[in-house]
Design a protein around this motif. Structure first.
Motif, short mmCIF file in Angstrom:
data_model
loop_
_atom_site.label_atom_id
_atom_site.label_comp_id
_atom_site.label_asym_id
_atom_site.label_seq_id
_atom_site.Cartn_x
_atom_site.Cartn_y
_atom_site.Cartn_z
N LEU A 224 0.84 -1.20 0.00
CA LEU A 224 0.00 0.00 0.00
C LEU A 224 0.87 1.25 0.00
O LEU A 224 0.64 2.19 -0.77
N ILE A 225 1.88 1.28 0.86
CA ILE A 225 2.79 2.43 0.92
C ILE A 225 3.53 2.58 -0.41
O ILE A 225 3.67 3.70 -0.94
N THR A 226 3.98 1.46 -0.97
CA THR A 226 4.71 1.50 -2.24
C THR A 226 3.86 2.09 -3.36
O THR A 226 4.33 2.91 -4.15
N ILE A 227 2.59 1.66 -3.43
CA ILE A 227 1.69 2.19 -4.46
C ILE A 227 1.55 3.70 -4.33
O ILE A 227 1.63 4.45 -5.32
N LEU A 228 1.36 4.17 -3.11
CA LEU A 228 1.14 5.60 -2.88
C LEU A 228 2.40 6.42 -3.17
O LEU A 228 2.33 7.51 -3.74
N VAL A 229 3.55 5.88 -2.78
CA VAL A 229 4.81 6.58 -3.04
C VAL A 229 5.11 6.63 -4.54
O VAL A 229 5.47 7.68 -5.09
N TYR A 230 4.94 5.50 -5.22
CA TYR A 230 5.21 5.46 -6.65
C TYR A 230 4.30 6.43 -7.41
O TYR A 230 4.71 7.03 -8.41
N ASP A 231 3.07 6.58 -6.97
CA ASP A 231 2.14 7.47 -7.65
C ASP A 231 2.66 8.91 -7.62
O ASP A 231 2.56 9.63 -8.62
N ILE A 232 3.20 9.32 -6.47
CA ILE A 232 3.77 10.66 -6.38
C ILE A 232 5.00 10.79 -7.26
O ILE A 232 5.16 11.77 -8.00
N LEU A 233 5.88 9.80 -7.22
CA LEU A 233 7.11 9.86 -8.01
C LEU A 233 6.81 9.87 -9.50
O LEU A 233 7.45 10.61 -10.28
N GLU A 234 5.84 9.09 -9.92
CA GLU A 234 5.52 9.01 -11.35
C GLU A 234 4.75 10.23 -11.84
O GLU A 234 4.74 10.53 -13.03
N ASN A 235 4.11 10.94 -10.90
CA ASN A 235 3.33 12.12 -11.27
C ASN A 235 4.15 13.40 -11.21
O ASN A 235 3.69 14.46 -11.61
N ASN A 236 5.38 13.31 -10.71
CA ASN A 236 6.21 14.50 -10.53
C ASN A 236 7.64 14.20 -10.96
O ASN A 236 8.23 13.22 -10.51
N SER A 237 8.19 15.03 -11.82
CA SER A 237 9.56 14.86 -12.28
C SER A 237 10.53 15.34 -11.21
O SER A 237 10.20 16.24 -10.43
N PRO A 238 11.74 14.78 -11.17
CA PRO A 238 12.74 15.27 -10.21
C PRO A 238 12.99 16.77 -10.39
O PRO A 238 13.10 17.26 -11.51
N ILE A 239 13.05 17.48 -9.27
CA ILE A 239 13.25 18.93 -9.31
C ILE A 239 14.72 19.26 -9.51
O ILE A 239 15.08 20.26 -10.12
N LEU A 240 15.59 18.40 -8.96
CA LEU A 240 17.04 18.57 -9.08
C LEU A 240 17.49 19.96 -8.63
O LEU A 240 18.18 20.69 -9.33
N GLN A 241 17.07 20.32 -7.43
CA GLN A 241 17.49 21.60 -6.86
C GLN A 241 18.41 21.34 -5.67
O GLN A 241 18.45 20.26 -5.12
N THR A 242 19.15 22.35 -5.30
CA THR A 242 20.05 22.21 -4.16
C THR A 242 19.55 22.92 -2.92
O THR A 242 20.09 22.76 -1.84
N SER A 243 18.52 23.73 -3.07
CA SER A 243 17.93 24.42 -1.92
C SER A 243 16.43 24.50 -2.10
O SER A 243 15.93 24.43 -3.23
N PRO A 244 15.67 24.63 -1.01
CA PRO A 244 14.21 24.63 -1.12
C PRO A 244 13.68 25.86 -1.85
O PRO A 244 14.19 26.96 -1.68
N GLN A 245 12.69 25.66 -2.68
CA GLN A 245 12.09 26.75 -3.43
C GLN A 245 10.89 27.30 -2.67
O GLN A 245 9.74 27.04 -3.01
N CYS A 246 11.14 28.05 -1.63
CA CYS A 246 10.05 28.65 -0.87
C CYS A 246 9.34 29.70 -1.73
O CYS A 246 9.96 30.40 -2.52
N PHE A 247 8.05 29.78 -1.57
CA PHE A 247 7.23 30.80 -2.22
C PHE A 247 7.27 30.73 -3.74
O PHE A 247 7.08 31.73 -4.41
N ALA A 248 7.51 29.55 -4.27
CA ALA A 248 7.58 29.44 -5.72
C ALA A 248 6.20 29.48 -6.38
O ALA A 248 6.10 29.80 -7.55
N TYR A 249 5.16 29.17 -5.63
CA TYR A 249 3.84 29.04 -6.24
C TYR A 249 2.79 29.71 -5.35
O TYR A 249 2.79 29.56 -4.14
N MET A 250 1.89 30.43 -5.99
CA MET A 250 0.80 31.05 -5.26
C MET A 250 -0.10 29.98 -4.64
O MET A 250 -0.34 28.93 -5.25
N ALA A 251 -0.62 30.24 -3.45
CA ALA A 251 -1.45 29.26 -2.76
C ALA A 251 -2.76 29.00 -3.49
O ALA A 251 -3.37 27.95 -3.33
#
Length: 368
Positions: A244-271
């Motif tokens: 169950l955990i594997t299914i849920l984790v894979y769904d997030i990984l497959e729905n989102n490409s790696p960001i490949l950043q070195t620091s957190p992108q705070c405030f990148a998107y409007m709420a």
């Protein structure tokens, strides 16, 4: 991208650098805090003293941390930041789980504090005010990004009880860092899987009821057909939870490409925009369906309801007593009231800090 008032790894008070990175230091400060240790004896869903197997707030926080680190690593995000936020996200929880928090909220509103109690904001209060580890200031002096992830743990971020200073400092019209959003998703994965595990272990729900969920049916089918483990096998529950955990984790990984950043992108998107990291829409619907089944079949089970009723009564009586007789409070809390803090706020801080067993012991000591 909007410019922050502070960089993600900045602190409100100076701190000498050492052998750790900024977010690793945050994680260590949280782990060594007294509020973190108390999570060991705070209820997740099942009252702690009901059985040694049940998850507590501490084990839940560790499970959230593990999932968040895995997601962060695979999406190219900062693992230490995700871990720090995960370990701190429940520091403000009351004894007796959400039932205790709901009752404390109700009592505060009843006694005239119209903003009530919010456990997410209480976690923020813990790391900025209630923990005292330094001579010149209160709190743990965590980085901006960690504090933001704790304060903006759940949407909507702009709560009526937040001061204008906090609203200005943390830009509540924007989403928090991507790591903070991962923690919120990890929190959901952890509590869904853990509650099912605990519920099945103690016979409060079974797979027949759960198989009404398409998500559960999918995990059960995989374990039975791909792993060749049948429901009567003693390890079936463990293999099911893992899948169950594997299914849920894979769904997030497959729905989102790696960001490949070195620091957190705070405030990148409007709420007001959709979350920049999320489950697929189909999985979101399956999760919603499963949560509804858990709500009706597990969380409302009579055995849980009886324990939660007891917990709510305990919180209610303690709050009433402490507000009417402040001499029952520890001396340092009495001093806060004498220095001008509102009695209801100090009493709420005290009750929220209690473990289940301490709250029950004090409840009986006061003659209830």
């Amino acid at each position: 991208m909007v410019q922050n008032f502070m960089l993600p790894n900045e602190r409100f008070y100076p701190a000498a650098e050492d052998f750790r990175d900024s977010f690793g230091r945050d994680r260590d400060r949280i782990i060594h805090s007294s509020y973190f240790r108390r999570l060991e004896y705070k209820t997740q869903v099942f009252i702690n003293h009901s059985g040694d197997y049940f998850r507590t707030r501490l084990t839940h926080s560790l499970e959230v941390s593990q999932i968040a680190r895995t997601l962060a690593k695979n999406l190219g995000l900062n693992e230490n930041l995700a871990e720090a936020i995960a370990l701190a996200h429940d520091l403000g929880h009351t004894p007796f789980g959400h039932a205790g928090g709901d009752e404390l909220d109700k009592m505060m509103r009843h006694f005239g504090y119209h903003h009530g109690f919010d456990h997410n904001f209480q976690s923020f209060r813990v790391v900025t005010k209630l923990e005292k580890r330094y001579k010149d200031f209160t709190g743990l002096n965590l980085t901006f990004a960690t504090l933001e992830g704790i304060l903006k743990h759940s949407y909507p971020y702009d709560k009526p009880f937040l001061s204008e200073r906090l609203k200005d400092s943390f830009c509540l019209e924007f989403h928090p860092s991507l790591e903070a959003i991962l923690v919120d998703l990890s929190d959901e994965i952890a509590y869904i899987s853990a509650d099912i595990d605990d519920g099945i272990k103690y016979g409060l729900i079974d797979f027949e009821a759960l198989k009404e969920s398409a998500l559960v049916a999918k995990a059960v089918e995989f374990v039975e057909q791909q792993e060749q483990v049948q429901r009567q096998d003693s390890i079936f529950r463990h293999r099911f939870i893992s899948r169950l955990i594997t299914i849920l984790v894979y769904d997030i990984l497959e729905n989102n490409s790696p960001i490949l950043q070195t620091s957190p992108q705070c405030f990148a998107y409007m709420a007001k925009e959709s979350l920049p990291i999320s489950h697929t829409q189909a999985m979101g619907e399956e999760i919603k369906e499963l949560k509804q089944i858990l709500f009706t079949r597990l969380y409302r089970h009579e055995e849980i309801s009886k324990k939660m009723f007891m917990g709510k009564r305990c919180v209610r009586k303690l709050y009433d007593c402490l507000n009417n007789e402040i001499n029952l409070l520890p001396r340092d809390l009495q001093a806060r009231i004498h220095n001008g803090e509102k009695t209801h706020r100090v009493c709420a801080d005290y009750i929220a800090s209690m473990t289940d067993r301490y709250a029950i012991a004090l409840y009986h000591e006061l003659g209830f």
